[in-house]
Each structure stands twice: as structure tokens, then as C-alpha cells.
Design a protein around this motif. Structure first.
Motif, PDB file in Angstrom:
ATOM      1  N   GLU A  54       0.825  -1.201   0.000  1.00 56.86           N
ATOM      2  CA  GLU A  54       0.000   0.000   0.000  1.00 56.86           C
ATOM      3  C   GLU A  54       0.868   1.263   0.000  1.00 56.86           C
ATOM      4  O   GLU A  54       0.568   2.228  -0.702  1.00 56.86           O
ATOM      5  CB  GLU A  54      -0.924  -0.007   1.216  1.00 56.86           C
ATOM      6  N   ASN A  55       1.951   1.248   0.767  1.00 58.15           N
ATOM      7  CA  ASN A  55       2.863   2.396   0.782  1.00 58.15           C
ATOM      8  C   ASN A  55       3.532   2.601  -0.573  1.00 58.15           C
ATOM      9  O   ASN A  55       3.711   3.730  -1.021  1.00 58.15           O
ATOM     10  CB  ASN A  55       3.918   2.236   1.876  1.00 58.15           C
ATOM     11  N   GLU A  56       3.910   1.520  -1.236  1.00 61.40           N
ATOM     12  CA  GLU A  56       4.508   1.625  -2.572  1.00 61.40           C
ATOM     13  C   GLU A  56       3.529   2.234  -3.557  1.00 61.40           C
ATOM     14  O   GLU A  56       3.884   3.094  -4.352  1.00 61.40           O
ATOM     15  CB  GLU A  56       4.955   0.247  -3.071  1.00 61.40           C
ATOM     16  N   GLN A  57       2.276   1.788  -3.507  1.00 61.94           N
ATOM     17  CA  GLN A  57       1.257   2.323  -4.417  1.00 61.94           C
ATOM     18  C   GLN A  57       1.015   3.801  -4.131  1.00 61.94           C
ATOM     19  O   GLN A  57       0.884   4.605  -5.050  1.00 61.94           O
ATOM     20  CB  GLN A  57      -0.042   1.541  -4.297  1.00 61.94           C
ATOM     21  N   ALA A  58       0.974   4.173  -2.869  1.00 67.01           N
ATOM     22  CA  ALA A  58       0.724   5.564  -2.505  1.00 67.01           C
ATOM     23  C   ALA A  58       1.876   6.468  -2.937  1.00 67.01           C
ATOM     24  O   ALA A  58       1.651   7.602  -3.346  1.00 67.01           O
ATOM     25  CB  ALA A  58       0.496   5.689  -1.000  1.00 67.01           C
ATOM     26  N   SER A  59       3.092   5.978  -2.852  1.00 70.56           N
ATOM     27  CA  SER A  59       4.245   6.807  -3.216  1.00 70.56           C
ATOM     28  C   SER A  59       4.480   6.825  -4.721  1.00 70.56           C
ATOM     29  O   SER A  59       5.289   7.605  -5.202  1.00 70.56           O
ATOM     30  CB  SER A  59       5.503   6.320  -2.512  1.00 70.56           C
ATOM     31  N   PHE A  61       2.570   8.006  -6.970  1.00 66.97           N
ATOM     32  CA  PHE A  61       1.817   9.090  -7.595  1.00 66.97           C
ATOM     33  C   PHE A  61       2.764   9.925  -8.453  1.00 66.97           C
ATOM     34  O   PHE A  61       3.781  10.406  -7.980  1.00 66.97           O
ATOM     35  CB  PHE A  61       1.178   9.964  -6.513  1.00 66.97           C
TER      36      PHE A  61
END
Length: 94
Positions: A54-59, A61
Motif C-alpha cells: 500500500e505504501n509503494e502504491q501511494a508513493s 503518484f
């Protein structure tokens, strides 16, 4: 990987701050208790992987979070002066 054998109520220390205790053994399941400072996150592996993903997907952007600012979007009456360290540099832009 270090592999250790432990019986119920025996512990393993990781550094000075983390203690892992074997709480219960039932069949092929082992229950462990973990004492660690609150600054050290402790998660089951599947939860850790979900958080990491989830952190990878959020970063990931790639857009501009404040939007695109086009020169035509500036107020017509505003004058702009580039400053470096508080000192005006170059010409004013109308």
C-alpha cells in the motif's frame, strides 16, 4: 537464518529491547508473545506485506499534487520578481 529450538515459556532476545516468548504449542501451531518498544513496529508477515504494498502504491503518484500552474492562470495585475536569498534577481515579469 538462525534456527533455534525453544520449549513453552522459553524466550529469545533480539538485541536488548525485543523479547520473543513461546506461549503455547498446539499441534503444528506455535503461539508467540512479543515484547518490544512501541517505536518498533511488530506485524504478522502478511500484514507487513500489505502495508508495504500500500505504501509503494501511494508513493507511486506521478502527478503534481497541487495541480498545474500555467502562466495564464496568474492574476493580470500581479508583477513577479525572482529573489535569491532575499535579493532581487533579473527583471520583473508583468
Amino acid at each position: 537464518m538462525l534456527v533455534l529450538s525453544r520449549h513453552r515459556d522459553e524466550a529469545i532476545m533480539i538485541g536488548d529491547d525485543v523479547e520473543i516468548t513461546i506461549v503455547d504449542i498446539r499441534g503444528d501451531k506455535v503461539r508467540v508473545g512479543i515484547n518490544a518498544p512501541s517505536k518498533i513496529p511488530v506485524h504478522r508477515r502478511e500484514i507487513y506485506e500489505a502495508i508495504r504494498q500500500e505504501n509503494e502504491q501511494a508513493s507511486g503518484f506521478t502527478g503534481n499534487p497541487i495541480g498545474s500552474i500555467h502562466p495564464d492562470d496568474r492574476p493580470a495585475s500581479a508583477a513577479y520578481q525572482l529573489k535569491v536569498g532575499g535579493t532581487p534577481v533579473g527583471d520583473k515579469v508583468q
